[in-house]
Design a protein around this motif. Structure first.
Motif: not given
Length: 416
Positions: A309-313, A262-272, A374-382, A412-416
């Motif tokens: 994380i990549e598309a800030k969705l 899905l990350i391949r489509h981050a640009k297109e999906l990130g517009r939403f 889980l590493w990716a989630l760690h960046k996203a949990v609210p 300091p920056d561990y986002s994938l």
């Protein structure tokens, strides 16, 4: 060539070969060609890379900028464009796009003369608007294209021949699979014979059909601020039967399988602003090494996290209800008579944030491979409470990797 075409025709492994970069298309960590970090570099689905040490990340264009082969993305696009004009990958891609367009045109004309059988099948699925759109083809002859003048080797090159020297499609409704720019990259057929061993068949052209999303070319033009993600052409076509209040179609796309990058489509999906992922609740059977885990969700959730994380969705998730006779969204829509309002009510009752779904999906797993998730989630949990729970779970599950995990979590920056 357009930027999208370059990305589609040239995976990272091809760029590595063209520029003599020591990179392998592997799911395992490897030395970073930018900082020389040992086992800190990873390639995802041959379309995206990330170094956990120096932080370099991106697509084929970012790669040659990071390696200082060129100075800017604009220069990278020009450089790669000139270099690949005569490469085998580009020739193959151009040949595929042209060939698929011509072949689908033939199948599309054939469908007009066999409307009754197609209409009967579509109406059994509730696809009345799909009949009106007419974006499909048909053949009931396993030598159809050869009778139209195509040579066997041409069809083999496009992945449209079986191993028994017969054509791939015979008695199939055929759907075009388009890239984001609208060019036909693949064809997928649905067998009309209910006793057919394989209901769905796709060509074997490259790059793989799993790299595409069905209906993406139309969904990206939507004026809505959300998009729906489902698995397959059937579920996507079913949701396209619904309309918003303004009569515009729902912006919905379908994956081909559950290993879609899905990350391949981050640009297109990130517009939403928001994405709603809808998949079924099938589980692996008893006796398998993943018994009890959700088949679709265990595979698609890591990809959704990377995309978030990549598309800030803002990604929400929803499992199709557990009810007798309902296996997927198509069954559900037929059961509720395609009632849009009722579907929204059902979704609101049990929709989940992505991180909650991930904790639900992976609550029992011991697989180290899920550390990436889980590493990716760690960046996203609210909130801190859930962050502490997740951190405790990670350390408990991956105890032998404790030091490595703590280092990653303190970065300091561990986002994938």
């Amino acid at each position: 060539m357009r930027i999208e075409q370059l990305k589609e025709s040239l995976p990272i492994s091809s760029i590595a070969r063209l520029y003599n970069i020591p990179i392998k298309n592997s799911s395992y960590n490897q030395p970073c060609p930018v900082c020389n970090g040992s086992s800190s570099f990873k390639v995802y689905n041959d379309v995206y890379y990330k170094c956990f040490k120096c932080g370099c990340r991106g697509d084929i264009f970012n790669l040659i900028v990071d390696l200082k082969i060129v100075e800017s993305n604009r220069e990278a696009i020009q450089n790669i464009g000139k270099l690949v004009d005569s490469t085998e990958e580009t020739k193959r891609y151009s040949y595929t796009v042209k060939g698929m367009k011509e072949i689908f045109s033939l199948y599309h004309k054939e469908a007009k003369g066999k409307r009754d059988r197609i209409t009967e099948y579509f109406r059994s699925r509730g696809w009345n608007k799909a009949i009106e759109r007419g974006d499909f083809g048909f053949t009931d002859n396993e030598e159809y294209l050869q009778k139209k003048g195509y040579r066997t080797y041409e069809l083999e090159r496009l992945g449209l021949m079986k191993s028994n020297s017969k054509e791939l499609f015979d008695d199939h409704v055929i759907f075009p699979v388009r890239s984001a720019n609208g060019s036909i990259a693949h064809l997928q057929g649905r067998a009309l014979n209910p006793e057919s061993e394989l209901r769905w068949l796709a060509d074997k052209a490259t790059p793989s059909i799993s790299n595409y999303l069905y209906n993406l070319d139309k969904a990206v033009s939507s004026k809505h601020d959300y998009i729906v993600l489902v698995e397959g052409i059937s579920d996507c076509t079913s949701l396209l039967e619904l309309s918003e209040v303004d009569e515009s179609p729902l912006p919905v796309v379908g994956t081909f399988g559950i290993n879609t990058p899905l990350i391949r489509h981050a640009k297109e999906l990130g517009r939403f602003n928001q994405l709603l992922a809808i998949f079924d609740r099938d589980k692996y059977p008893l006796g398998s090494n993943r018994a009890g885990e959700y088949k679709s969700w265990s595979q698609i959730t890591p990809a959704l996290c990377l995309l978030a994380i990549e598309a800030k969705l803002d990604i929400k998730t929803w499992m199709v209800p557990d009810a007798s006779g309902i296996k997927d969204i198509n069954d559900l829509l037929i059961d509720i008579d395609y009632d849009h309002g009722l579907l929204i009510e059902l979704i609101r009752e049990s929709v989940m944030d992505l991180h909650r779904m991930a904790l639900k999906v992976f609550s029992k797993t011991k697989e180290r491979a899920n550390f990436q998730l889980l590493w990716a989630l760690h960046k996203a949990v609210p909130n801190k409470e859930e962050l502490d729970r997740l951190e405790e779970y990670v350390l408990k599950t991956f105890g032998s990797m404790r030091e490595h995990i703590m280092w990653l979590m303190s970065a300091p920056d561990y986002s994938l």
